[in-house]
Motif scaffolding. Structure first.
Motif, PDB file in Angstrom:
ATOM      1  N   GLY B  42     -17.151   9.547   1.886  1.00 58.44           N
ATOM      2  CA  GLY B  42     -18.220   8.563   1.813  1.00 58.44           C
ATOM      3  C   GLY B  42     -19.245   8.861   2.878  1.00 58.44           C
ATOM      4  O   GLY B  42     -18.942   9.540   3.866  1.00 58.44           O
ATOM      5  N   GLU B  43     -20.461   8.365   2.673  1.00 57.40           N
ATOM      6  CA  GLU B  43     -21.489   8.674   3.667  1.00 57.40           C
ATOM      7  C   GLU B  43     -21.252   7.855   4.936  1.00 57.40           C
ATOM      8  O   GLU B  43     -20.416   6.960   4.962  1.00 57.40           O
ATOM      9  N   SER B  44     -22.008   8.200   5.937  1.00 57.84           N
ATOM     10  CA  SER B  44     -21.853   7.557   7.226  1.00 57.84           C
ATOM     11  C   SER B  44     -22.022   6.045   7.098  1.00 57.84           C
ATOM     12  O   SER B  44     -22.915   5.570   6.414  1.00 57.84           O
ATOM     13  N   GLY B  45     -21.156   5.309   7.740  1.00 54.70           N
ATOM     14  CA  GLY B  45     -21.258   3.853   7.723  1.00 54.70           C
ATOM     15  C   GLY B  45     -20.585   3.202   6.544  1.00 54.70           C
ATOM     16  O   GLY B  45     -20.647   1.985   6.374  1.00 54.70           O
ATOM     17  N   SER B  46     -19.914   3.976   5.702  1.00 49.57           N
ATOM     18  CA  SER B  46     -19.316   3.381   4.518  1.00 49.57           C
ATOM     19  C   SER B  46     -17.983   2.689   4.836  1.00 49.57           C
ATOM     20  O   SER B  46     -17.391   2.060   3.971  1.00 49.57           O
ATOM     21  N   GLY B  47     -17.510   2.825   6.065  1.00 49.79           N
ATOM     22  CA  GLY B  47     -16.322   2.060   6.439  1.00 49.79           C
ATOM     23  C   GLY B  47     -15.048   2.869   6.473  1.00 49.79           C
ATOM     24  O   GLY B  47     -13.961   2.306   6.556  1.00 49.79           O
ATOM     25  N   LYS B  48     -15.136   4.173   6.433  1.00 49.11           N
ATOM     26  CA  LYS B  48     -13.942   5.016   6.415  1.00 49.11           C
ATOM     27  C   LYS B  48     -13.154   4.852   7.713  1.00 49.11           C
ATOM     28  O   LYS B  48     -11.946   4.568   7.702  1.00 49.11           O
ATOM     29  N   ALA B 227     -10.465   9.313  -2.652  1.00 45.79           N
ATOM     30  CA  ALA B 227     -11.076   7.994  -2.791  1.00 45.79           C
ATOM     31  C   ALA B 227     -12.498   8.104  -2.276  1.00 45.79           C
ATOM     32  O   ALA B 227     -12.730   8.638  -1.194  1.00 45.79           O
ATOM     33  N   VAL B 228     -13.452   7.635  -3.064  1.00 45.24           N
ATOM     34  CA  VAL B 228     -14.847   7.671  -2.640  1.00 45.24           C
ATOM     35  C   VAL B 228     -15.227   6.273  -2.167  1.00 45.24           C
ATOM     36  O   VAL B 228     -15.042   5.294  -2.896  1.00 45.24           O
ATOM     37  N   MET B 229     -15.731   6.179  -0.934  1.00 42.53           N
ATOM     38  CA  MET B 229     -16.084   4.860  -0.387  1.00 42.53           C
ATOM     39  C   MET B 229     -17.576   4.690  -0.308  1.00 42.53           C
ATOM     40  O   MET B 229     -18.326   5.615  -0.003  1.00 42.53           O
ATOM     41  N   TYR B 230     -18.004   3.464  -0.604  1.00 38.50           N
ATOM     42  CA  TYR B 230     -19.411   3.128  -0.443  1.00 38.50           C
ATOM     43  C   TYR B 230     -19.502   1.678   0.008  1.00 38.50           C
ATOM     44  O   TYR B 230     -18.912   0.787  -0.612  1.00 38.50           O
ATOM     45  N   ALA B 231     -20.211   1.470   1.093  1.00 39.64           N
ATOM     46  CA  ALA B 231     -20.463   0.112   1.598  1.00 39.64           C
ATOM     47  C   ALA B 231     -19.188  -0.717   1.712  1.00 39.64           C
ATOM     48  O   ALA B 231     -19.115  -1.859   1.272  1.00 39.64           O
ATOM     49  N   GLY B 232     -18.148  -0.109   2.277  1.00 42.09           N
ATOM     50  CA  GLY B 232     -16.947  -0.870   2.560  1.00 42.09           C
ATOM     51  C   GLY B 232     -16.019  -1.057   1.382  1.00 42.09           C
ATOM     52  O   GLY B 232     -15.090  -1.849   1.432  1.00 42.09           O
ATOM     53  N   ARG B 233     -16.287  -0.336   0.293  1.00 43.15           N
ATOM     54  CA  ARG B 233     -15.366  -0.412  -0.847  1.00 43.15           C
ATOM     55  C   ARG B 233     -15.078   0.970  -1.378  1.00 43.15           C
ATOM     56  O   ARG B 233     -15.850   1.901  -1.170  1.00 43.15           O
ATOM     57  N   ILE B 234     -13.980   1.030  -2.140  1.00 37.57           N
ATOM     58  CA  ILE B 234     -13.728   2.266  -2.876  1.00 37.57           C
ATOM     59  C   ILE B 234     -14.455   2.139  -4.191  1.00 37.57           C
ATOM     60  O   ILE B 234     -14.280   1.162  -4.926  1.00 37.57           O
ATOM     61  N   VAL B 235     -15.345   3.098  -4.499  1.00 46.14           N
ATOM     62  CA  VAL B 235     -16.085   3.010  -5.761  1.00 46.14           C
ATOM     63  C   VAL B 235     -15.474   3.893  -6.841  1.00 46.14           C
ATOM     64  O   VAL B 235     -15.717   3.700  -8.026  1.00 46.14           O
ATOM     65  N   TYR B 251     -22.562   7.413  -7.546  1.00 45.80           N
ATOM     66  CA  TYR B 251     -22.516   7.804  -6.147  1.00 45.80           C
ATOM     67  C   TYR B 251     -21.706   9.090  -5.992  1.00 45.80           C
ATOM     68  O   TYR B 251     -22.084   9.998  -5.236  1.00 45.80           O
ATOM     69  N   THR B 252     -20.602   9.184  -6.728  1.00 46.66           N
ATOM     70  CA  THR B 252     -19.792  10.402  -6.690  1.00 46.66           C
ATOM     71  C   THR B 252     -20.603  11.590  -7.207  1.00 46.66           C
ATOM     72  O   THR B 252     -20.526  12.693  -6.673  1.00 46.66           O
ATOM     73  N   TRP B 253     -21.404  11.338  -8.223  1.00 49.91           N
ATOM     74  CA  TRP B 253     -22.252  12.418  -8.745  1.00 49.91           C
ATOM     75  C   TRP B 253     -23.138  12.969  -7.648  1.00 49.91           C
ATOM     76  O   TRP B 253     -23.268  14.151  -7.441  1.00 49.91           O
ATOM     77  N   ALA B 288     -23.207  -3.174  -4.801  1.00 48.50           N
ATOM     78  CA  ALA B 288     -23.871  -2.763  -3.569  1.00 48.50           C
ATOM     79  C   ALA B 288     -24.698  -1.496  -3.773  1.00 48.50           C
ATOM     80  O   ALA B 288     -25.629  -1.220  -3.028  1.00 48.50           O
ATOM     81  N   PHE B 289     -24.370  -0.716  -4.798  1.00 40.77           N
ATOM     82  CA  PHE B 289     -25.043   0.553  -4.985  1.00 40.77           C
ATOM     83  C   PHE B 289     -26.293   0.410  -5.851  1.00 40.77           C
ATOM     84  O   PHE B 289     -27.145   1.299  -5.884  1.00 40.77           O
ATOM     85  N   GLN B 290     -26.394  -0.744  -6.492  1.00 46.82           N
ATOM     86  CA  GLN B 290     -27.462  -0.922  -7.477  1.00 46.82           C
ATOM     87  C   GLN B 290     -28.853  -0.540  -6.988  1.00 46.82           C
ATOM     88  O   GLN B 290     -29.586   0.158  -7.681  1.00 46.82           O
ATOM     89  N   PRO B 291     -29.250  -0.941  -5.796  1.00 50.21           N
ATOM     90  CA  PRO B 291     -30.619  -0.621  -5.371  1.00 50.21           C
ATOM     91  C   PRO B 291     -30.900   0.871  -5.307  1.00 50.21           C
ATOM     92  O   PRO B 291     -32.051   1.300  -5.375  1.00 50.21           O
ATOM     93  N   ARG B 292     -29.871   1.677  -5.170  1.00 50.94           N
ATOM     94  CA  ARG B 292     -30.100   3.114  -5.033  1.00 50.94           C
ATOM     95  C   ARG B 292     -29.744   3.858  -6.318  1.00 50.94           C
ATOM     96  O   ARG B 292     -29.844   5.086  -6.357  1.00 50.94           O
TER      97      ARG B 292
END
Ligand SMILES: Nc1ncnc2c1ncn2[C@@H]1O[C@H](COP(=O)(O)OP(=O)(O)OP(=O)(O)O)[C@@H](O)[C@H]1O
Ligand SMILES: [Mg+2]
Lengths: 603, 356, 369
Positions: B42-48, B227-235, B251-253, B288-292
């Protein structure tokens, strides 16, 4: 906060403060106030006679004939001492000690300090009619403390004075009062031809000039404390002088001797077993057995401790806060004594103050009331109207407290209209000064800094703009106001003051307002004031041996000087002396502070 | 399916800060079986890191509130007391950190830092512990371990220090090793060495590993599951092969499209998708990913999509409502090198939903 | 006064750094090229780098002290303060008298000659001259006052170090807690409370003669430790506390900030992840790092204080160097000013060296070179 550093804030040349004056230490007996609202020191000074005088409120520092003998007196000295060698000592604080461990040729009558009584001498000095010879006889039975031993001989006194010229002793007043002794000028510590000792009990001073009357008066100074030539001669060649560095080595003749001394820390005095007391002609009672002086600390804290500690006395002037507290809480533990004068010296050799009328205008406009307020209010002294201070011989003759009658010193807070009228006489239309600004050399320290500011504001009222050059107090004296060359660019020294070396009007006037006081450096006449008529008048006074006549002449000289305004007198200082419970301190009025040889302890 | 060694259910971590509560982890569930390797990407800050630290109770000091369940060998680490946790830390569960330069105490010799960990858990003499430390240093490939054991951290290179960290982690034969971006701070060549070392040790020692990274390429070879994480969740979560073959989450793409290659400079930043991660302080309650998301118009409603299995594969879970066929089409377009816009067009998804 | 001196000395040291480099090179060859060439390898093996470092720093210290003394001489010469000879000779003295005093005080020589004489006397006889004011021997005045100053400084240092560090640690372990807010607020007060005022209050409350409760002896009760340990302790306990207060406050804040920063460090997380006990993590790993800047500050503060604590010494009448130097400055008493300045500079420079050495002992990354 700063500890009071008296040796700098006090009057006179900072480095060489000698004190001696005539105020019987009367306190503010019954709250009588002078017209200007000052403490009425002058009134209290009139006390005379040996009786214990208590007015129900204050002790006034008169010896108590019923006092008890014995006990250990603790003395607190915030400032400590400088030179304890009687040949070098030149400070109020140092005199406290030298006077009780040594005897001089003459001393003051403890009940009336305007009276000098024989001490080592066996009778009054005999001044020849031409004033060029002074003969003194000494007592045969005065012994030195055990460490030195032997009896005091005339040559010991001769040597004591001669060594004053030795570089390691370097007495500060020898030139002023013994300078006319034959051979003294060239002497450097060796024998002086003009001091003769035809036998062991006789000393004869031979003078070049007829100044014997003044020399006779100066024999109360500690310089005449005897020391055997054989004992001291080799030591006196050393630098620093061993008697000063380690004063326990001195040849003691007084009621006490120095047991131990650590500069800046403590000094211990014990009884001198060889002191003969009354039998040897010393009238002092020397009540207490030991005197321990603790040096250092903070003046405020020390004052509080003294207030509450039995058998303790302070030999420093009490700080302002303490004075107020003692006066309300323990009035019996505080006594005031008079102490010299303060004035603004004006350069009479330089425009604009070379014009008498401008000087009078400046005096008239000066708000002396505010200046005193800046210094601490009526507790620090009276507003001065001339130069001789209350209690000094000649004070009454010069007009006393009321003043000489000079109109420009009438108003304590300044008289603008009068000042303007003098300026008009000086040629300034509208009575406003229009010339260039003047320069004063003032202090960087309080309270001199503030009083200078008041003077500046006062003079501004008549258009005199003052530029103040502020320097350290010591520098003010030694680099500016005491150097003739520096005075060429300076118009006034607002923080000047003067103390006499001994109880007499002469030393209050001669060094500061006559030609004698002008020399290239280390001079004491920053007004550069020399009026042939006044010089002659002062000189005549100095040569007059008769007390009443002398005071009449010098009192008149004070009036005449005041009229010429070489300086504007604004304060006659008082010093507040404090003591603990169970102590009966007695003021050495010539020194304006407690006399340890008269101080006693209660039960 | 064997019993999992570590079983995390609905882990939530909230960190109070002056600006408000940071919802660093909001409902993460995963399991690791013994001897298996899980890659967390996951990117930086995603909560890993926060997820892993809270497993070991290391977020407690920051005052974080942790809820959910973390089962490890029969105990729930969320509710366990400090003593229990302390006994596990460095013993059954060990951890390696991102920056080997700052993770060793500068004032102590590496040997003593290793033995300290051993003696905290094993009743062995100083000497024995030191021998073990030397052995470990040898194991992680540090030459002349007898001498190096008395050296200070600053006397080692970055890669060597990470080896020391690994040695320290292995000291007590952990059952689970959590490696939090163990190679991020290292040179590319050193990265490869460390990865190879970890792979070898994992195989030799048979421990389970959770490998955290923001670089999918790093875990491709070593991980069993990802596991792919985004914004504190596994997506998205899937076995590694499945994930690379059939990624389902936009996001995984993005992550897959931006795997750095060795021929590129290493600090080319990974920005898989335009836009910035959402604020974790004020969650919207929506996806949480919708805006991007370039394809948001097609999938997200107002609801936050749940983590659901993809088709019939229970091992492949994704948090996206996009229909399966459309997803496949977009991915194949993307895999062919087309831009997201082109891919969206090809799949018939309006791009107007691409909010900044 | 020494408070002022410290930055000056430090600035000097910095300004003179290029000279130091040259000097370093020079000093390195100074032991004699021959020796180095003949015994070089042996010497190198025998003399540790630390020893060589200390040797070089000591040489450097002597050089700095020379510069400080020279500056003090020049300042005294240049600034318009009193003329010591005139001061000594008295207000009625004529020029001849003043000249003779000048001669005996060595003041009639050119300044470089005076300076050379001064240094020569120190080096050959440890003679710092004598006070213009009291004729007291300056070396004796200083050395006899040194025990009091050391007692005051060291006692206060122990108190502020222990109290400050402990409070700092406790605060850092519970940041923003009630305790933390309370003591940090108190620390702000402690830093800003004027020593003089504190002393007066303490005396008004506890002094033997006029306190509310008679708890502590009056000022001036100090006796040397060797003479009367009881009086030594009771007379110093309050001055220690008062002198220590502001330092303790500063140190508590410093310690708290340092430890908070260290607790955030990665290596602390490592220690925790190893399963170490909380105490071991905080003390062995946290405090050990957080204390290093404290050691530096401590060394320098102590060095400065050894030059004298004017206010505390004055109020409590402790016969130390602070009061001596203050009086000397007020009275333009050059020999005493010189002596006290040199001693103060010595302590500051020595503290600097010591701090460097201790620092190198604490932090293995620091090498003495
Ligand atoms: N102690 C803390 N206090 C406040 N916020 C924190 C704290 N630790 C982490 N966070 C926040 O929690 C979020 C998740 O952080 P985390 O360190 O887990 O990210 P990460 O995925 O490990 O990122 P990276 O790849 O940069 O290591 C971030 O927004 C971070 O700012
Ligand atoms: Mg991380």
């Amino acid at each position: 906060m700063h500890p009071t550093v008296r040796r700098l804030s006090a009057l006179g040349t900072a480095g060489a403060l000698a004190v001696g004056l005539a105020a019987c230490g009367g306190g503010d007996n019954n709250g009588r106030r002078a017209s200007a609202g000052a403490l009425s020191v002058a009134a209290a000074n009139k006390v005379s006679g040996p009786a214990l005088v208590k007015d129900g409120t204050y002790y006034n520092g008169i010896p108590d004939p019923a006092a008890k003998k014995g006990g250990a007196l603790k003395v607190i000295s915030t400032e400590g001492f400088q030179h304890l060698d009687p040949g070098t000592a030149y400070f109020q604080g140092d005199y406290n000690i030298t006077s009780v461990v040594h005897r001089q040729l003459y001393t003051y009558d403890p009940a009336d300090s305007s009276k000098v009584i024989p001490d080592i001498a066996s009778g009054d000095p005999v001044v020849s009619a031409d004033g060029k010879t002074v003969t003194v006889k000494i007592r045969p039975n005065i012994k030195y403390a055990p460490a030195v031993g032997g009896t005091v001989k005339a040559d010991d006194v001769k040597y004591a004075i001669e060594r004053g010229k030795a570089a390691s002793v370097a007495n500060g007043y020898i030139t002023s009062y013994f300078g006319d002794v034959v051979g003294m000028e060239k002497a450097t510590g060796g024998k002086v031809a003009g001091i003769e000792t035809p036998d062991d009990q006789t000393i004869v001073f031979k003078l070049d000039k007829p100044s014997g009357a003044t020399l006779a008066k100066a024999l109360v100074l500690p310089l005449s404390s005897p020391i055997p030539r054989a004992y001291a001669e080799s030591k006196d060649k050393k630098t620093p002088n061993p008697f000063d560095q380690d004063p326990t080595k001195q040849a003691f003749t007084g009621p006490y001797m120095i047991k131990s001394y650590e500069a800046g820390r403590e000094l211990k005095l014990v009884r001198n077993p060889n002191w003969g007391g009354k039998a040897a002609g010393d009238p002092r009672p020397a009540y207490v057995d030991t005197i321990d002086v603790a040096i250092g600390g903070d003046s405020s804290v020390n004052a509080r401790q003294v207030q509450n500690t039995k058998n303790t006395i302070s030999i420093d002037p009490a700080p302002k806060d303490a004075v107020a507290r003692y006066k309300t809480q323990s009035p019996k533990q505080i006594t005031f004594s008079a102490l010299g004068n303060r004035y603004i010296a004006l350069n009479t050799k330089k425009k604009p103050f070379s014009d008498l009328n401008v000087r009078k205008a400046a005096a008239a406009v000066l708000d002396r009331q505010s200046m005193r307020k800046q210094r601490g209010g009526d507790l620090v002294g009276e507003i001065a109207t001339h130069f001789l201070f209350p209690g000094s011989p000649g004070f009454d003759e010069a007009g006393g407290e009321a003043g000489t009658g000079a109109d420009f010193l009438k108003s304590a807070s300044g008289d603008l209209e009068l000042a303007k009228s003098y300026l008009k006489k000086a040629g300034f239309k509208d009575g406003m000064y229009t010339g260039p600004a003047v320069t004063f050399v003032g202090d960087t320290e309080s309270p001199g800094r503030e009083t200078t500011q008041v003077a500046k504001n006062s003079l501004a009222k008549i258009g005199i703009k003052v530029n103040v050059k502020s320097v350290q107090h010591t520098a003010m004296y030694q680099k500016f106001c005491q150097v003739v060359k520096s005075m060429q660019t300076i118009d006034g020294c607002p923080n000047f003051g003067w103390l006499p070396d001994f109880v007499d009007a002469g030393p209050m006037l001669s060094p500061v307002f006559t030609q004698k006081g002008i020399q290239p450096t280390n001079m004491n006449n920053p007004s550069l004031f020399a009026d042939p008529k006044i010089d002659a008048e002062v000189d005549k006074g100095l040569r007059t041996a008769d007390e009443a006549q002398r005071n009449q002449i010098l009192g008149q000289a004070d009036k005449d000087i005041t009229d010429q305004v070489p300086a504007i007198p604004w304060l006659w200082d008082t010093q507040a002396n404090i003591q603990g419970p169970n102590v009966h301190g007695v003021i050495a009025s010539w020194n304006s502070v407690w006399d340890l040889a008269y101080t006693s302890l209660g039960s | 399916m064997t019993d999992p060694l570590l079983d995390v259910r609905d882990l939530r971590v909230t960190i109070p800060t002056e600006d408000g509560d940071v919802h660093a982890v909001s409902g993460v569930s995963f399991a690791v079986e013994p001897g298996k390797v899980l890659g967390v990407v996951g990117e930086s800050g995603s909560g890993k890191s926060v997820t892993m630290l809270s497993l070991m109770g290391l977020m407690r000091r920051a005052g974080a509130r942790v809820t959910g369940e973390v089962r490890f060998g029969g105990t729930d680490l969320v509710t366990a007391d400090d003593r229990t946790l302390r006994r596990l830390r460095g013993d059954d569960v060990a951890m390696i950190f991102q920056d080997p330069l700052s993770s060793l105490h500068p004032f102590y010799r590496v040997g003593s830092q290793i033995t300290e960990g051993i003696r905290a858990h094993r009743d062995v003499s100083r000497k024995q512990a030191k021998e073990r430390a030397i052995e470990l240093l040898g194991l992680v490939g540090i030459p002349r371990p007898h001498q190096r054991v008395d050296d200070y951290p600053h006397e080692f290179s970055g890669g060597m220090r990470q080896r020391v960290m690994i040695a320290m982690a292995l000291a007590n034969d952990p059952k689970l090793l959590i490696a939090d971006e163990p190679t991020t701070a290292l040179d590319v060549t050193v990265q490869a060495q460390i990865l190879a070392l970890l792979q070898r040790l994992q195989a030799e020692l048979g421990m389970a590993v959770v490998m955290i990274t923001h670089d999918l390429g790093v875990v491709a070879e070593i991980a069993d599951d990802i596991a792919v994480m985004y914004a504190g969740r596994i997506v998205e979560r899937a076995p590694v092969k499945t994930l690379f073959r059939q990624p389902r989450h936009p996001y995984t793409w993005g992550l897959l499209r931006s795997i750095p290659r060795l021929d590129l400079p290493r600090d080319v930043d990974l920005v898989p998708i335009e836009g910035r991660p959402p604020s974790l302080i004020h969650p919207t309650g929506r996806c949480a990913f919708q805006p991007r998301c370039a394809y948001a118009a097609r999938c997200c409603g107002t609801e936050d999509p749940a983590l659901t299995p993809v088709g019939s594969d229970p091992e492949h879970l994704v948090r996206c409502d996009m229909d399966e066929e459309q997803g496949t089409r977009i991915w194949s377009a993307l895999a062919a090198g087309e831009s997201p816009e082109q891919a969206a067009l090809a799949a018939g998804v309006p791009t107007t939903g691409t909010a900044a | 006064m020494t408070r002022l001196l410290a930055p000056v000395v430090r600035l000097l040291a910095r300004l003179l750094a290029p000279v130091a480099a040259l000097w370093d090179r020079f000093a390195r060859t100074l032991p004699g090229r021959v020796v180095v060439r003949v015994f070089g390898p042996t010497v190198r093996r025998l003399v540790s780098p630390t020893a060589r470092y200390i040797y070089r720093r000591l040489v450097w210290m002597v050089f700095l002290l020379l510069v400080v003394s020279m500056l003090a001489f020049l300042i005294f010469y240049a600034l318009p303060s009193g003329d010591p000879a005139a001061q000594r000779a008295g207000k009625g003295a004529d020029q001849a008298q003043i000249d003779r005093v000048k001669h005996t005080l060595f003041l009639d020589r050119p300044i470089y000659e005076q300076y050379f004489h001064y240094i020569k006397q120190i080096v050959l006889h440890f003679d710092f001259g004598f006070s213009y004011d009291t004729n007291a021997d300056v070396a004796h005045a200083i050395t006899s006052r040194l025990p009091a100053t050391i007692s005051l400084a060291a006692g206060a240092a122990v108190i502020w170090l222990i109290v400050g560090v402990l409070i700092g640690i406790l605060s850092a372990l519970r940041p923003r807690s009630f305790f933390d807010r309370l003591v940090m607020g108190g620390a702000l007060l402690g830093i800003s409370a004027p020593v003089y005022w504190l002393a007066l209050v303490a005396l008004a409350l506890f002094s033997q003669s006029y306190g509310v409760i008679h708890l502590i002896p009056d000022t001036g009760a100090y006796r040397p430790l060797t003479e009367d340990p009881g009086a030594w302790f009771t007379s110093l306990i309050v001055p220690w506390c008062i002198l220590a207060l502001s330092f303790a406050a500063i140190y508590a804040r410093l310690m708290r900030a340092n430890l908070l920063e260290v607790l955030d460090q990665d290596y602390l997380r490592t220690a925790e992840a190893k399963g170490l006990s909380r105490r071991r993590v905080v003390v062995r790993h946290g405090v050990r790092s957080a204390i290093t800047p404290i050691v530096t500050a401590f060394g320098l503060d102590l060095g400065i204080l050894l030059g004298g604590a004017v206010l505390t010494e004055s109020v409590f009448n402790i016969p130390g160097i602070g009061r001596l130097s203050y009086d000397a400055i007020v009275a333009s008493n050059l020999p005493v000013i010189q002596g006290t300045v040199l001693f103060a500079a010595f302590f500051i420079i020595a503290a600097n060296i010591l701090v460097d050495i201790v620092y190198a002992l604490i932090d293995p990354r620091v090498r003495l070179a």
